[in-house]
Scaffold this motif. Structure first.
Motif, PDB file in Angstrom:
ATOM      1  N   TYR A  91     -10.837   8.523   4.954  1.00 11.45           N
ATOM      2  CA  TYR A  91      -9.681   7.769   4.470  1.00 11.45           C
ATOM      3  C   TYR A  91      -8.568   8.700   3.999  1.00 11.45           C
ATOM      4  O   TYR A  91      -7.388   8.462   4.264  1.00 11.45           O
ATOM      5  CB  TYR A  91     -10.104   6.841   3.326  1.00 11.45           C
ATOM      6  N   ALA A  92      -8.943   9.746   3.278  1.00 12.97           N
ATOM      7  CA  ALA A  92      -7.942  10.706   2.811  1.00 12.97           C
ATOM      8  C   ALA A  92      -7.189  11.316   3.994  1.00 12.97           C
ATOM      9  O   ALA A  92      -5.971  11.491   3.952  1.00 12.97           O
ATOM     10  CB  ALA A  92      -8.607  11.800   1.983  1.00 12.97           C
ATOM     11  N   LYS A  93      -7.921  11.623   5.048  1.00 14.72           N
ATOM     12  CA  LYS A  93      -7.308  12.216   6.252  1.00 14.72           C
ATOM     13  C   LYS A  93      -6.346  11.228   6.916  1.00 14.72           C
ATOM     14  O   LYS A  93      -5.252  11.622   7.361  1.00 14.72           O
ATOM     15  CB  LYS A  93      -8.410  12.640   7.231  1.00 14.72           C
ATOM     16  N   ARG A  94      -6.732   9.969   6.979  1.00 14.97           N
ATOM     17  CA  ARG A  94      -5.852   8.973   7.590  1.00 14.97           C
ATOM     18  C   ARG A  94      -4.548   8.831   6.801  1.00 14.97           C
ATOM     19  O   ARG A  94      -3.466   8.692   7.375  1.00 14.97           O
ATOM     20  CB  ARG A  94      -6.556   7.621   7.658  1.00 14.97           C
ATOM     21  N   ASN A 153       7.658   8.027  -3.658  1.00 10.83           N
ATOM     22  CA  ASN A 153       8.933   7.545  -3.145  1.00 10.83           C
ATOM     23  C   ASN A 153       9.679   6.895  -4.302  1.00 10.83           C
ATOM     24  O   ASN A 153       9.167   5.976  -4.940  1.00 10.83           O
ATOM     25  CB  ASN A 153       8.713   6.534  -2.016  1.00 10.83           C
ATOM     26  N   SER A 154      10.871   7.383  -4.592  1.00 10.66           N
ATOM     27  CA  SER A 154      11.641   6.832  -5.713  1.00 10.66           C
ATOM     28  C   SER A 154      12.199   5.449  -5.404  1.00 10.66           C
ATOM     29  O   SER A 154      12.666   4.752  -6.313  1.00 10.66           O
ATOM     30  CB  SER A 154      12.791   7.780  -6.090  1.00 10.66           C
ATOM     31  N   ASN A 155      12.137   5.044  -4.135  1.00 12.35           N
ATOM     32  CA  ASN A 155      12.533   3.695  -3.745  1.00 12.35           C
ATOM     33  C   ASN A 155      11.288   2.810  -3.755  1.00 12.35           C
ATOM     34  O   ASN A 155      10.486   2.826  -2.821  1.00 12.35           O
ATOM     35  CB  ASN A 155      13.176   3.713  -2.359  1.00 12.35           C
ATOM     36  N   MET A 156      11.112   2.038  -4.815  1.00 12.51           N
ATOM     37  CA  MET A 156       9.894   1.246  -4.969  1.00 12.51           C
ATOM     38  C   MET A 156       9.756   0.171  -3.900  1.00 12.51           C
ATOM     39  O   MET A 156       8.640  -0.180  -3.500  1.00 12.51           O
ATOM     40  CB  MET A 156       9.847   0.616  -6.359  1.00 12.51           C
ATOM     41  N   ASN A 157      10.861  -0.362  -3.417  1.00 10.64           N
ATOM     42  CA  ASN A 157      10.774  -1.371  -2.362  1.00 10.64           C
ATOM     43  C   ASN A 157      10.158  -0.777  -1.098  1.00 10.64           C
ATOM     44  O   ASN A 157       9.295  -1.389  -0.466  1.00 10.64           O
ATOM     45  CB  ASN A 157      12.164  -1.937  -2.061  1.00 10.64           C
ATOM     46  N   GLN A 158      10.603   0.420  -0.745  1.00  7.61           N
ATOM     47  CA  GLN A 158      10.024   1.098   0.418  1.00  7.61           C
ATOM     48  C   GLN A 158       8.567   1.443   0.182  1.00  7.61           C
ATOM     49  O   GLN A 158       7.722   1.278   1.066  1.00  7.61           O
ATOM     50  CB  GLN A 158      10.813   2.370   0.727  1.00  7.61           C
ATOM     51  N   LEU A 159       8.281   1.922  -1.017  1.00 10.05           N
ATOM     52  CA  LEU A 159       6.917   2.336  -1.347  1.00 10.05           C
ATOM     53  C   LEU A 159       5.954   1.162  -1.264  1.00 10.05           C
ATOM     54  O   LEU A 159       4.870   1.267  -0.678  1.00 10.05           O
ATOM     55  CB  LEU A 159       6.893   2.957  -2.744  1.00 10.05           C
ATOM     56  N   GLN A 160       6.346   0.040  -1.832  1.00 10.69           N
ATOM     57  CA  GLN A 160       5.469  -1.129  -1.803  1.00 10.69           C
ATOM     58  C   GLN A 160       5.324  -1.686  -0.393  1.00 10.69           C
ATOM     59  O   GLN A 160       4.276  -2.233  -0.045  1.00 10.69           O
ATOM     60  CB  GLN A 160       6.005  -2.193  -2.765  1.00 10.69           C
ATOM     61  N   ALA A 161       6.360  -1.530   0.427  1.00  8.17           N
ATOM     62  CA  ALA A 161       6.258  -1.958   1.828  1.00  8.17           C
ATOM     63  C   ALA A 161       5.249  -1.101   2.579  1.00  8.17           C
ATOM     64  O   ALA A 161       4.541  -1.593   3.476  1.00  8.17           O
ATOM     65  CB  ALA A 161       7.632  -1.874   2.494  1.00  8.17           C
ATOM     66  N   GLN A 162       5.153   0.173   2.201  1.00  7.34           N
ATOM     67  CA  GLN A 162       4.200   1.082   2.853  1.00  7.34           C
ATOM     68  C   GLN A 162       2.757   0.781   2.460  1.00  7.34           C
ATOM     69  O   GLN A 162       1.824   1.206   3.153  1.00  7.34           O
ATOM     70  CB  GLN A 162       4.556   2.525   2.496  1.00  7.34           C
ATOM     71  N   GLU A 163       2.565   0.033   1.401  1.00 11.16           N
ATOM     72  CA  GLU A 163       1.205  -0.317   0.972  1.00 11.16           C
ATOM     73  C   GLU A 163       0.452  -1.066   2.078  1.00 11.16           C
ATOM     74  O   GLU A 163      -0.751  -0.875   2.253  1.00 11.16           O
ATOM     75  CB  GLU A 163       1.239  -1.167  -0.298  1.00 11.16           C
ATOM     76  N   VAL A 164       1.165  -1.896   2.808  1.00  9.83           N
ATOM     77  CA  VAL A 164       0.538  -2.663   3.900  1.00  9.83           C
ATOM     78  C   VAL A 164      -0.062  -1.709   4.928  1.00  9.83           C
ATOM     79  O   VAL A 164      -1.188  -1.902   5.389  1.00  9.83           O
ATOM     80  CB  VAL A 164       1.562  -3.597   4.560  1.00  9.83           C
ATOM     81  N   ASP A 165       0.697  -0.674   5.277  1.00 13.19           N
ATOM     82  CA  ASP A 165       0.209   0.297   6.256  1.00 13.19           C
ATOM     83  C   ASP A 165      -1.003   1.056   5.727  1.00 13.19           C
ATOM     84  O   ASP A 165      -1.987   1.263   6.449  1.00 13.19           O
ATOM     85  CB  ASP A 165       1.313   1.301   6.599  1.00 13.19           C
ATOM     86  N   ILE A 166      -0.910   1.492   4.470  1.00 15.72           N
ATOM     87  CA  ILE A 166      -2.008   2.260   3.867  1.00 15.72           C
ATOM     88  C   ILE A 166      -3.276   1.414   3.806  1.00 15.72           C
ATOM     89  O   ILE A 166      -4.379   1.886   4.138  1.00 15.72           O
ATOM     90  CB  ILE A 166      -1.622   2.761   2.460  1.00 15.72           C
ATOM     91  N   ALA A 167      -3.141   0.170   3.378  1.00 14.33           N
ATOM     92  CA  ALA A 167      -4.308  -0.717   3.304  1.00 14.33           C
ATOM     93  C   ALA A 167      -4.932  -0.911   4.688  1.00 14.33           C
ATOM     94  O   ALA A 167      -6.157  -0.879   4.839  1.00 14.33           O
ATOM     95  CB  ALA A 167      -3.895  -2.057   2.706  1.00 14.33           C
ATOM     96  N   ARG A 168      -4.077  -1.078   5.683  1.00 15.28           N
ATOM     97  CA  ARG A 168      -4.581  -1.324   7.041  1.00 15.28           C
ATOM     98  C   ARG A 168      -5.326  -0.125   7.604  1.00 15.28           C
ATOM     99  O   ARG A 168      -6.430  -0.262   8.153  1.00 15.28           O
ATOM    100  CB  ARG A 168      -3.410  -1.694   7.965  1.00 15.28           C
ATOM    101  N   ILE A 169      -4.757   1.071   7.456  1.00 16.26           N
ATOM    102  CA  ILE A 169      -5.388   2.251   8.068  1.00 16.26           C
ATOM    103  C   ILE A 169      -6.630   2.711   7.307  1.00 16.26           C
ATOM    104  O   ILE A 169      -7.404   3.528   7.805  1.00 16.26           O
ATOM    105  CB  ILE A 169      -4.395   3.424   8.204  1.00 16.26           C
ATOM    106  N   THR A 170      -6.824   2.172   6.110  1.00 19.50           N
ATOM    107  CA  THR A 170      -8.030   2.509   5.342  1.00 19.50           C
ATOM    108  C   THR A 170      -8.973   1.306   5.223  1.00 19.50           C
ATOM    109  O   THR A 170      -9.770   1.219   4.297  1.00 19.50           O
ATOM    110  CB  THR A 170      -7.659   3.028   3.942  1.00 19.50           C
ATOM    111  N   ASP A 171      -8.836   0.385   6.184  1.00 18.60           N
ATOM    112  CA  ASP A 171      -9.754  -0.761   6.296  1.00 18.60           C
ATOM    113  C   ASP A 171      -9.769  -1.642   5.052  1.00 18.60           C
ATOM    114  O   ASP A 171     -10.783  -2.278   4.736  1.00 18.60           O
ATOM    115  CB  ASP A 171     -11.178  -0.270   6.599  1.00 18.60           C
TER     116      ASP A 171
END
Length: 268
Positions: A91-94, A153-171
């Motif tokens: 997961y860390a690698k992904r 990321n100092s832009n919290m809107n962008q950071l929270q949007a990236q959460e979807v990607d992180i959750a997906r790639i780490t199952d």
């Protein structure tokens, strides 16, 4: 009756200069003289707490600090690691690969080192114990105990949007929280400050209802929700305040932790 106090570090018990305000020191000392245990629960790594426990006066025999949002419980005096919940290297690698591809500021914490990519010169100068990853992979860390990863990321809107990607790639198999309005903190499943605090409380045979937790950010919410008394400092995020029983009148720079202790332990 409060028997244990657990306080976050950044934006809670210290000011912007990494100093513990005198009001906090005085209140902590008075609480301990009454037999109350005071400890720190932080997102920082074991090597990032520096002299803060000493400043706060919480170093002693059989005393502990929670680090990396609960991935580590460490004896605050001997620095012995008591408990570890590490992240699967896959997961860390992904997450690293995702950050590298998207040119994101990324950190990875092991038991004794902190690594990063895409750091600004200012960040590198300010950060202590930071190792720059020069290559396009982290295979050299396979076999190491990985405590957590961070995307900044100092832009919290962008950071929270990236959460979807992180959750997906780490199952959808990791814990994700936020701190300091710029960090996405990613830990192994089952890691949060509340679970670690329960382990420490069980060690002392203290019920969670007899614990006061103090915090300011999203990675403190689980701990606040489980504690008998939940305190959010004045400068806390809105969600944190909504999870609290009490919001201090002063912020972290003015001794918010001291105010909480005065009100709920010292009855001043």
């Amino acid at each position: 009756m409060i028997k244990l106090i657990a306080s976050d570090i950044d934006e809670t018990i210290i000011d912007h200069d990494r100093l513990v305000p005198e009001r906090n020191k005085k209140a902590i000392k008075a609480a301990q003289e009454k037999g109350v245990i005071v400890m720190l629960a932080t997102g920082r790594g074991p090597y990032e707490i520096f002299d803060i426990p000493e400043q706060a006066g919480v170093i002693g025999d059989d005393r502990y600090v929670i680090c990396c949002n609960g991935a580590v419980i460490m004896n605050v005096k001997t620095k012995e690691i008591i408990d570890v919940l590490d992240m699967d290297f896959t997961y860390a690698k992904r997450i690293f690969d995702y950050a590298y591809k998207n040119k994101l500021t990324f950190y990875i914490y092991t038991l004794d080192k902190k690594y990063g990519i895409n750091l600004s010169d200012k960040t590198i100068f300010a950060e202590e114990h930071i190792n720059i990853i020069e290559d396009d992979n982290i295979d050299f860390l396979e076999g190491e105990t990985i405590l957590k990863t961070i995307i900044k990321n100092s832009n919290m809107n962008q950071l929270q949007a990236q959460e979807v990607d992180i959750a997906r790639i780490t199952d959808y198999n990791l814990e994700i929280s936020y701190s300091s309005n710029m960090y996405m903190e990613i830990n192994a499943k089952g890691v949060n400050k509340a679970i670690a605090l329960k382990k420490v409380a069980d060690h002392y045979n203290i019920d969670l209802k007899n614990i006061m937790a103090i915090g300011d950010n999203y990675n403190d919410v689980a701990m606040l929700e489980e504690a008998g008394v939940a305190v959010a400092v004045k400068n806390a995020r809105l969600q944190v305040k909504q999870s609290a029983d009490y919001v201090t009148q002063v912020d972290n720079t003015q001794g918010a932790v001291g105010e909480a202790i005065e009100n709920f332990v010292l009855n001043l």
